[in-house]
Scaffold this motif. Sequence first.
Motif, short mmCIF file in Angstrom:
data_model
loop_
_atom_site.label_atom_id
_atom_site.label_comp_id
_atom_site.label_asym_id
_atom_site.label_seq_id
_atom_site.Cartn_x
_atom_site.Cartn_y
_atom_site.Cartn_z
N GLY A 1 0.78 -1.23 0.00
CA GLY A 1 0.00 0.00 0.00
C GLY A 1 0.81 1.27 0.00
N PHE A 2 2.13 1.18 -0.08
CA PHE A 2 2.98 2.38 -0.01
C PHE A 2 4.02 2.36 -1.12
N ASP A 3 4.08 3.45 -1.89
CA ASP A 3 5.22 3.59 -2.77
C ASP A 3 6.34 4.30 -2.00
N LYS A 4 7.46 4.49 -2.65
CA LYS A 4 8.64 5.01 -1.98
C LYS A 4 8.43 6.41 -1.41
N ALA A 5 7.55 7.18 -2.01
CA ALA A 5 7.38 8.58 -1.60
C ALA A 5 6.46 8.76 -0.39
N GLY B 1 2.67 6.01 8.30
CA GLY B 1 2.24 4.63 8.47
C GLY B 1 3.10 3.62 7.74
N ARG B 2 4.11 4.09 7.06
CA ARG B 2 4.93 3.22 6.23
C ARG B 2 5.59 2.10 7.04
N ALA B 3 6.16 2.45 8.20
CA ALA B 3 6.93 1.48 8.99
C ALA B 3 6.07 0.33 9.49
N ASP B 4 4.76 0.54 9.57
CA ASP B 4 3.88 -0.52 10.09
C ASP B 4 3.37 -1.44 8.99
N ALA B 5 3.61 -1.09 7.75
CA ALA B 5 3.11 -1.91 6.64
C ALA B 5 4.07 -3.07 6.37
N PRO B 6 3.53 -4.25 6.09
CA PRO B 6 4.42 -5.38 5.76
C PRO B 6 5.10 -5.15 4.41
N PHE B 7 6.17 -5.89 4.20
CA PHE B 7 6.85 -5.84 2.91
C PHE B 7 6.10 -6.70 1.89
N GLU B 8 6.12 -6.26 0.65
CA GLU B 8 5.60 -7.06 -0.44
C GLU B 8 6.77 -7.44 -1.34
N ILE B 9 6.97 -8.74 -1.52
CA ILE B 9 8.10 -9.24 -2.29
C ILE B 9 7.55 -9.86 -3.58
N ARG B 10 7.98 -9.33 -4.71
CA ARG B 10 7.58 -9.86 -6.00
C ARG B 10 8.61 -10.88 -6.48
N SER C 1 14.87 -0.89 -5.39
CA SER C 1 14.74 0.50 -5.83
C SER C 1 13.49 1.20 -5.30
N GLU C 2 12.48 0.47 -4.84
CA GLU C 2 11.27 1.08 -4.29
C GLU C 2 11.32 1.18 -2.77
N LEU C 3 12.49 0.92 -2.20
CA LEU C 3 12.69 1.05 -0.76
C LEU C 3 13.65 2.20 -0.46
N ARG C 4 13.57 2.71 0.74
CA ARG C 4 14.39 3.84 1.14
C ARG C 4 15.70 3.34 1.74
N LEU C 5 16.74 3.36 0.95
CA LEU C 5 18.04 2.84 1.37
C LEU C 5 18.97 3.98 1.76
N ARG C 6 19.77 3.71 2.79
CA ARG C 6 20.87 4.59 3.14
C ARG C 6 22.16 3.82 2.89
N LEU C 7 22.80 4.12 1.77
CA LEU C 7 24.02 3.43 1.38
C LEU C 7 25.14 4.44 1.19
#
Length: 453
Positions: A116-120, A124-133, A313-319
């Motif tokens: 239910g959440f795109d990267k932007a 509530g983002r942190a409470d949503a489960p991950f969706e793995i394609r 790429s649709e996740l918020r990474l700190r690299l």
Amino acid sequence: MDAKTVAIIGAGPVGLAAAAHALERGLQPVVLEAGPEAAHAVRQWQHVQLFSPWKYNIDTAAARLLAATGWNSPEPEVYPTGRELIDAYLAPLATRTALRDVIRTSHRVTAISRVGFDKAKSKGRADAPFEIRTRNGNGEAALQADAVIDVSGTWFSPNHAGGNGLPALGESEHRTRIAYGMPDVCGAQCSRYAGKTVAVLGAGHSAIGTLMELATLAEDAPETRAIWLLRSDDPAKAFGGGSADQLAARGELGMAFAALVRSGRIRVETGFRVARIADDDGRLSIIATGDRHITADELIVATGFRPDLSLLSELRLRLDPAIEAPVALAPLIDPNEHSCGTVRPHGARELAQADEPGLYLAGMKSYGRAPNFLMMTGYEQVRSITADIAGDKTAAHRVELQLPETGVCTRGGVESIAALSGCCGGPAPSGVDSCCADDAKAKLAGRSGCGCS
């Protein structure tokens, strides 16, 4: 309360260890492996002997799972090949223990997001489960997980030949005569390289091992010629720490290689930064900056690997922008400053993504472009991560690993070829019985000659 579901991307040594620790923690692991079998990447380098003995290659939780099946642990001081690592450890772990019920092979992960959440979107983002394609023989599918451990490695994302990090001009055009990593030049791919002039680009252990195998191949096929293309100006940096290396097989490899170079059996081209690859009457013309060039029949690019970040790429990474490792880990593993032996053990704190709670990079992928990863480091990483996911912060922050203090992966302090070439002109280093190339090669390979048919 239902157990947390943990998606583990990759069924290599560290991925299987992660699943074993997850089971012990009462979590529900799902291991997604792109290949048709567990340890698919290891099967690509199964001919290679590891630098570390069995005592460093078996995870503790995995060993406990295997013990319940009547498994006998290999001799702790023996150095396995990749094939032996699979046959004696990884295959039984994947097929004879409870892990067989949680591994999904031929499931390539193509993307990960939040339900239910795109990267932007933030609230509530942190409470949503991950969706793995995933993609398999039946098409696309999706699954949800409370946490994700990405241990997909880097093997299938090799670095390019170009000295600037980009593909050399003409590299893709001539890819049929270019191999990456450490091909089995003395075994399954012997016919490809026998009697050929083969250039090997790189300064790490994959390049060194391949050059040594080519020297062995030349004993059976005398027309075989090996050319070492080295970007730096100092070949001695590639020879390691010799008798000072606590991973003895790695020290022996460096000494054997130094002896081969000094004997003239391997031609060395230093300061060679590949810019272009062109055809030269059916052969390869490998051209460095400044138009210096060499001619070869085959090129092996052993310049390391990089992580494939496209699926994240649709996740918020700190690299880290240079190393492409998690920002908290990057200063600890920067190859400009550290070797394997100077990287301290680390875990969930360094590998978690602050903007994506529940997401962890681990294993070789967590090191980004840094080459100084050890398998036992990965085991400690996933032990800590699974403890963190289970809520045991004390165990997650505790260090349960003591690494060999080698300090020689990238800066061994070796000043010259002669320093590592005792039986080819000087005394052997203290504590070393023999540093003759042939003796050390035979000891490392456990055989003599290629057996090339």
